[in-house]
Design a protein around this motif. Structure first.
Motif, PDB file in Angstrom:
ATOM      1  N   ILE A   1       0.861  -1.185   0.000  1.00 36.43           N
ATOM      2  CA  ILE A   1       0.000   0.000   0.000  1.00 36.43           C
ATOM      3  C   ILE A   1       0.893   1.229   0.000  1.00 36.43           C
ATOM      4  O   ILE A   1       1.840   1.322   0.792  1.00 36.43           O
ATOM      5  CB  ILE A   1      -0.902   0.051   1.251  1.00 36.43           C
ATOM      6  CG1 ILE A   1      -1.750  -1.215   1.376  1.00 36.43           C
ATOM      7  CG2 ILE A   1      -1.788   1.296   1.268  1.00 36.43           C
ATOM      8  CD1 ILE A   1      -2.935  -1.298   0.477  1.00 36.43           C
ATOM      9  N   LYS A   2       0.539   2.131  -0.887  1.00 28.57           N
ATOM     10  CA  LYS A   2       1.368   3.341  -0.959  1.00 28.57           C
ATOM     11  C   LYS A   2       0.456   4.564  -1.034  1.00 28.57           C
ATOM     12  O   LYS A   2      -0.457   4.624  -1.869  1.00 28.57           O
ATOM     13  CB  LYS A   2       2.256   3.261  -2.207  1.00 28.57           C
ATOM     14  CG  LYS A   2       3.310   4.347  -2.291  1.00 28.57           C
ATOM     15  CD  LYS A   2       4.122   4.123  -3.570  1.00 28.57           C
ATOM     16  CE  LYS A   2       5.091   5.259  -3.778  1.00 28.57           C
ATOM     17  NZ  LYS A   2       5.739   5.156  -5.090  1.00 28.57           N
ATOM     18  N   LEU A   3       0.738   5.534  -0.163  1.00 25.57           N
ATOM     19  CA  LEU A   3      -0.036   6.784  -0.176  1.00 25.57           C
ATOM     20  C   LEU A   3       0.914   7.900  -0.555  1.00 25.57           C
ATOM     21  O   LEU A   3       1.995   8.036   0.043  1.00 25.57           O
ATOM     22  CB  LEU A   3      -0.637   7.076   1.207  1.00 25.57           C
ATOM     23  CG  LEU A   3      -1.922   6.345   1.597  1.00 25.57           C
ATOM     24  CD1 LEU A   3      -1.706   4.855   1.753  1.00 25.57           C
ATOM     25  CD2 LEU A   3      -2.485   6.920   2.892  1.00 25.57           C
ATOM     26  N   GLU A   4       0.551   8.706  -1.529  1.00 25.33           N
ATOM     27  CA  GLU A   4       1.431   9.786  -2.006  1.00 25.33           C
ATOM     28  C   GLU A   4       0.700  11.118  -1.966  1.00 25.33           C
ATOM     29  O   GLU A   4      -0.374  11.258  -2.571  1.00 25.33           O
ATOM     30  CB  GLU A   4       1.830   9.526  -3.464  1.00 25.33           C
ATOM     31  CG  GLU A   4       2.957   8.540  -3.634  1.00 25.33           C
ATOM     32  CD  GLU A   4       3.296   8.343  -5.127  1.00 25.33           C
ATOM     33  OE1 GLU A   4       4.075   7.436  -5.411  1.00 25.33           O
ATOM     34  OE2 GLU A   4       2.750   9.093  -5.974  1.00 25.33           O
TER      35      GLU A   4
ATOM     36  N   PRO B   1       2.098  13.167   3.429  1.00 25.79           N
ATOM     37  CA  PRO B   1       3.050  13.288   2.311  1.00 25.79           C
ATOM     38  C   PRO B   1       3.373  11.915   1.712  1.00 25.79           C
ATOM     39  O   PRO B   1       3.328  11.737   0.499  1.00 25.79           O
ATOM     40  CB  PRO B   1       4.290  13.904   2.954  1.00 25.79           C
ATOM     41  CG  PRO B   1       3.834  14.475   4.250  1.00 25.79           C
ATOM     42  CD  PRO B   1       2.673  13.659   4.688  1.00 25.79           C
ATOM     43  N   GLU B   2       3.625  10.931   2.583  1.00 20.85           N
ATOM     44  CA  GLU B   2       3.926   9.596   2.048  1.00 20.85           C
ATOM     45  C   GLU B   2       3.727   8.546   3.139  1.00 20.85           C
ATOM     46  O   GLU B   2       4.082   8.777   4.298  1.00 20.85           O
ATOM     47  CB  GLU B   2       5.352   9.525   1.532  1.00 20.85           C
ATOM     48  CG  GLU B   2       5.609   8.225   0.773  1.00 20.85           C
ATOM     49  CD  GLU B   2       7.026   8.118   0.227  1.00 20.85           C
ATOM     50  OE1 GLU B   2       7.147   7.853  -0.968  1.00 20.85           O
ATOM     51  OE2 GLU B   2       7.974   8.284   1.009  1.00 20.85           O
ATOM     52  N   LEU B   3       3.181   7.406   2.741  1.00 16.90           N
ATOM     53  CA  LEU B   3       3.048   6.289   3.691  1.00 16.90           C
ATOM     54  C   LEU B   3       3.137   4.984   2.904  1.00 16.90           C
ATOM     55  O   LEU B   3       2.437   4.798   1.915  1.00 16.90           O
ATOM     56  CB  LEU B   3       1.707   6.353   4.427  1.00 16.90           C
ATOM     57  CG  LEU B   3       1.429   5.185   5.379  1.00 16.90           C
ATOM     58  CD1 LEU B   3       2.449   5.119   6.527  1.00 16.90           C
ATOM     59  CD2 LEU B   3       0.019   5.277   5.951  1.00 16.90           C
ATOM     60  N   LEU B   4       4.012   4.118   3.349  1.00 24.25           N
ATOM     61  CA  LEU B   4       4.196   2.817   2.678  1.00 24.25           C
ATOM     62  C   LEU B   4       3.874   1.710   3.681  1.00 24.25           C
ATOM     63  O   LEU B   4       4.345   1.759   4.824  1.00 24.25           O
ATOM     64  CB  LEU B   4       5.639   2.651   2.222  1.00 24.25           C
ATOM     65  CG  LEU B   4       6.044   3.388   0.949  1.00 24.25           C
ATOM     66  CD1 LEU B   4       7.566   3.385   0.811  1.00 24.25           C
ATOM     67  CD2 LEU B   4       5.404   2.716  -0.253  1.00 24.25           C
TER      68      LEU B   4
ATOM     69  N   LYS C   1     -12.848   9.124  -0.811  1.00 23.85           N
ATOM     70  CA  LYS C   1     -11.814   9.468  -1.791  1.00 23.85           C
ATOM     71  C   LYS C   1     -11.067  10.716  -1.325  1.00 23.85           C
ATOM     72  O   LYS C   1     -11.687  11.638  -0.766  1.00 23.85           O
ATOM     73  CB  LYS C   1     -12.456   9.738  -3.144  1.00 23.85           C
ATOM     74  CG  LYS C   1     -12.879   8.462  -3.846  1.00 23.85           C
ATOM     75  CD  LYS C   1     -13.340   8.747  -5.248  1.00 23.85           C
ATOM     76  CE  LYS C   1     -13.549   7.450  -6.012  1.00 23.85           C
ATOM     77  NZ  LYS C   1     -13.986   7.651  -7.372  1.00 23.85           N
ATOM     78  N   PRO C   2      -9.757  10.776  -1.565  1.00 25.98           N
ATOM     79  CA  PRO C   2      -9.006  11.965  -1.144  1.00 25.98           C
ATOM     80  C   PRO C   2      -9.300  13.163  -2.065  1.00 25.98           C
ATOM     81  O   PRO C   2      -9.777  12.964  -3.180  1.00 25.98           O
ATOM     82  CB  PRO C   2      -7.553  11.515  -1.280  1.00 25.98           C
ATOM     83  CG  PRO C   2      -7.578  10.478  -2.352  1.00 25.98           C
ATOM     84  CD  PRO C   2      -8.894   9.796  -2.236  1.00 25.98           C
ATOM     85  N   ASN C   3      -9.011  14.335  -1.561  1.00 26.34           N
ATOM     86  CA  ASN C   3      -9.163  15.526  -2.407  1.00 26.34           C
ATOM     87  C   ASN C   3      -8.054  15.558  -3.455  1.00 26.34           C
ATOM     88  O   ASN C   3      -8.253  15.990  -4.584  1.00 26.34           O
ATOM     89  CB  ASN C   3      -9.095  16.805  -1.561  1.00 26.34           C
ATOM     90  CG  ASN C   3     -10.197  16.838  -0.512  1.00 26.34           C
ATOM     91  OD1 ASN C   3      -9.937  16.816   0.681  1.00 26.34           O
ATOM     92  ND2 ASN C   3     -11.425  16.841  -0.979  1.00 26.34           N
ATOM     93  N   SER C   4      -6.871  15.114  -3.017  1.00 28.74           N
ATOM     94  CA  SER C   4      -5.757  15.039  -3.967  1.00 28.74           C
ATOM     95  C   SER C   4      -4.793  13.963  -3.490  1.00 28.74           C
ATOM     96  O   SER C   4      -4.884  13.475  -2.366  1.00 28.74           O
ATOM     97  CB  SER C   4      -5.062  16.397  -4.056  1.00 28.74           C
ATOM     98  OG  SER C   4      -4.496  16.724  -2.796  1.00 28.74           O
ATOM     99  N   GLY C   5      -3.876  13.600  -4.343  1.00 31.74           N
ATOM    100  CA  GLY C   5      -2.913  12.567  -4.002  1.00 31.74           C
ATOM    101  C   GLY C   5      -3.319  11.210  -4.544  1.00 31.74           C
ATOM    102  O   GLY C   5      -4.385  11.081  -5.167  1.00 31.74           O
ATOM    103  N   LYS C   6      -2.470  10.224  -4.328  1.00 31.57           N
ATOM    104  CA  LYS C   6      -2.713   8.909  -4.908  1.00 31.57           C
ATOM    105  C   LYS C   6      -2.613   7.814  -3.846  1.00 31.57           C
ATOM    106  O   LYS C   6      -1.826   7.923  -2.901  1.00 31.57           O
ATOM    107  CB  LYS C   6      -1.690   8.624  -6.004  1.00 31.57           C
ATOM    108  CG  LYS C   6      -1.893   9.478  -7.249  1.00 31.57           C
ATOM    109  CD  LYS C   6      -0.806   9.233  -8.254  1.00 31.57           C
ATOM    110  CE  LYS C   6      -1.017  10.095  -9.497  1.00 31.57           C
ATOM    111  NZ  LYS C   6       0.102   9.981 -10.428  1.00 31.57           N
TER     112      LYS C   6
END
Lengths: 392, 226
Positions: free
Chosen positions: B2-5, B21-24, B53-58
């Motif tokens: 899982i990756k959050l950007e 900012p980031e989470l793996l 759903k996020p406002n922005s990011g992946k």
């Protein structure tokens, strides 16, 4: 089993009490206008069918509806009787066949219909067993009357006294059952048919007793000479007509003066019917002739107007109830928000959740329609006799 | 796995704001997430699972970019790859224990309910001490038993990621440990990743990594946290 159906079914099954209440409420909302409509339609058809098969009716002046209903359904007549000579008069005119009806008396709850064998032909009644009445004191039972009186051919029944404290009233007459009719689904099933003369015996217009010329006990006679004897009230009338005493039965006075409650007239043809009606309309007589179809049609018209009003009220109440039910469903969905959310979170689509809720509503509505259909059928079977009873 | 950007999320009518900012999260990793109430722990779980759903990011689940999928695809993915365990158990009161466990197979045609699945559900229930309660309804179960049913429901689809939102918050220590043992054991046996939000400091030792949401994210809310 389809998954959405399974979940919907489980929900309704778990909440069976609420579901049942909902089904019954909706059933009633559907049933009241539907059942009422069915009842009145079926009742009207039955009423009209019997009336249409009775071309003309003669009776004493008064309520046409009462005369028609008592003649068609053998209700206790409220109009005065007419004299038997009216039957002879119609016969003499040779325009139709008169069939007298004497409906004053009963055996328990079953009406005794004093008439002639022509009535059986006229109503197309056939015997399930036995034969038609042939002599004084015999009777033929309608199928339902036989059941209710637990009577068989060969046994006997006793007419009910018309008034316990009326010394001049009718007294019980034991009648022999010689036949039982096939079931017809009409008021004929409920009747005990006798010869018109037997009905006069019940009323006391004719009677039988021991030969007064042979009486040795002077207390039984008020006067006696070689030609006639005058009986005292101590002479008892026979309460059963037997081969031994049948010849002693006799009529006092002119039989033309004897009462009949109504006369069904079966005209030879349309022209004869018109002529008969014309004669009775022109005549300043103490009798009236009516067309039962017309009278019953007016009664049915009134029933239909009342039905329409009741259906309108039922529909308005139904719409209000359905609005409340829609509110209940909406409230239930709101209360189940957490449960529906869980399904959604785990992976259920909006369509799936919609189908579960739709099926729940659909199953409740379908069950309600089935229940109301069953209630309407029950109403059809038991309601018509009820409506006939209410009319009578 | 899982990756959050550059993820950011805010509620429309609220001053709440969450930025990561980031989470793996690695395959078979057990991640504990802590933090004060209202700081966005459940929101983070909802973002990871695609519930919101996020406002922005992946967000990536393996090679799949969750944020690029449509709603139904996200639901299908969640059903197949993720197991969700809630604090309030969220069982359907009108379904038996067995039917609650099989619920994921009944609510979406992507999973087909076969007799083998039913057998597996029974075995799972037996392994969790619910063997004699398969026909019971949730109202007739204890809190611990209810949560075990909830865990079985999450595990029946053989998920690659278990997402747990304070699953032991309503349980006594004995039941808490029993539930956690079941989850640990499953994750160890099947190399399943685990993301669990908890307030309970006593259980932090069970995780490979513990993140305090205040330390790895920026968030604001109307109560003045920053």
């Amino acid at each position: 089993m389809n998954n959405s159906f399974y979940i919907a079914w489980r929900y309704l099954q778990f909440h069976w009490g609420k579901t049942l209440l909902l089904i019954l409420s909706i059933s009633l909302v559907i049933f009241i206008p539907l059942g009422l409509n069915h009842l009145v339609n079926k009742g009207s058809e039955d009423l009209m069918a019997r009336a249409e098969k009775t071309p003309l009716l003669v009776g004493a002046p008064g309520s046409e509806t009462e005369l028609s209903l008592s003649s068609l359904y053998f209700n206790k007549p409220k109009n005065q009787p007419v004299m038997f000579r009216e039957v002879e008069k119609i016969k003499e005119q040779q325009l139709g066949k008169p069939i007298p009806l004497n409906i004053e008396y009963q055996v328990k709850e079953q009406p005794i219909v004093g008439t002639t064998p022509d009535y059986f032909e006229f109503r197309d009644l056939s015997l399930a067993e036995g034969r038609k009445m042939a002599i004084l004191g015999e009777c033929v039972l309608g199928a339902e009357a036989a059941r209710k009186l637990n009577a068989q051919v060969g046994s006997s029944i006793i007419s009910s006294p018309s008034g316990a404290f009326d010394v001049a009233g009718s007294f019980p007459l034991k009648m022999n059952i010689v036949g039982i009719l096939e079931e017809t689904g009409t008021s004929d099933d409920e009747a005990v048919f006798t010869d018109i003369k037997t009905s006069w015996v019940i009323s006391g217009k004719a009677h039988g007793h021991q030969d007064l010329q042979q009486v040795e006990n002077d207390s039984l006679l008020l006067a006696k000479d070689e030609t006639q004897a005058v009986a005292s009230p101590a002479v008892l009338s026979y309460t059963e007509i037997t081969p031994e005493n049948i010849n002693s039965f006799h009529f006092h006075g002119d039989p033309g003066d004897y009462p009949v409650n109504a006369i069904i007239v079966e005209p030879k043809d349309r022209k004869s019917a018109l002529m008969l009606r014309g004669r009775y309309e022109n005549e300043q007589s103490s009798v009236q002739m009516l067309v039962p179809e017309k009278v019953i049609s007016e009664l049915v018209g009134t029933m239909i107007s009342v039905r329409d009003l009741l259906i309108l009220a039922g529909v308005i109440i139904g719409i209000a109830c359905l609005a409340i039910l829609a509110f209940v469903f909406a409230l239930s969905i709101k209360l189940r928000k957490a449960e529906l959310q869980t399904m959604k979170h785990i992976g259920a689509s909006r369509n799936f959740i919609g189908s579960v809720l739709g099926l729940e509503i659909g199953l409740v509505l379908l069950s309600a329609i089935i229940v109301s259909g069953i209630l309407t059928l029950i109403m059809g079977n038991f309601g018509i006799p009820l409506i006939e009873k209410l009319i009578s | 796995m899982i990756k959050l950007e550059d993820l950011s999320f805010s509620y429309t009518r609220d001053s709440f704001y969450l930025k990561i900012p980031e989470l793996l999260i690695g395959r078979s990793e057990k991640l504990g997430i802590t933090g004060p109430s209202g700081c966005g722990k459940t929101t983070l779980l909802n973002l990871i699972s695609g519930i919101i759903k996020p406002n922005s990011g992946k967000i990536f689940t393996g090679d799949i970019e969750l944020t690029s999928l449509g709603n139904q695809d996200i639901k299908d993915l969640r059903l197949v790859k993720m197991g969700l365990i809630f604090q309030q158990f969220e069982l359907l009161e009108y379904l038996s224990v067995l039917d609650n466990i099989l619920l994921p197979f009944r609510i979406n045609p992507i999973l087909e309910l076969q007799s083998e699945t039913k057998e597996r559900a029974s075995s799972l229930a037996i392994s969790m001490g619910l063997g004699d309660k398969l026909k019971r309804y949730p109202a007739n179960l204890s809190q611990g038993e209810r949560q075990r049913v909830s865990v079985a429901r999450a595990l029946i689809t053989k998920p690659e990621l278990l997402i747990c939102d304070e699953p032991t918050a309503n349980l006594d220590p004995v039941n808490r440990d029993r539930i956690l043992d079941i989850i640990d054991s499953y994750c160890d046996k099947t190399n399943t990743a685990l993301v669990m939000v908890t307030h309970d400091r006593e259980i932090l030792g069970r995780f490979d990594r513990v993140l305090d949401i205040l330390e790895f994210s920026n968030f604001k809310d109307n109560r003045g946290h920053e």
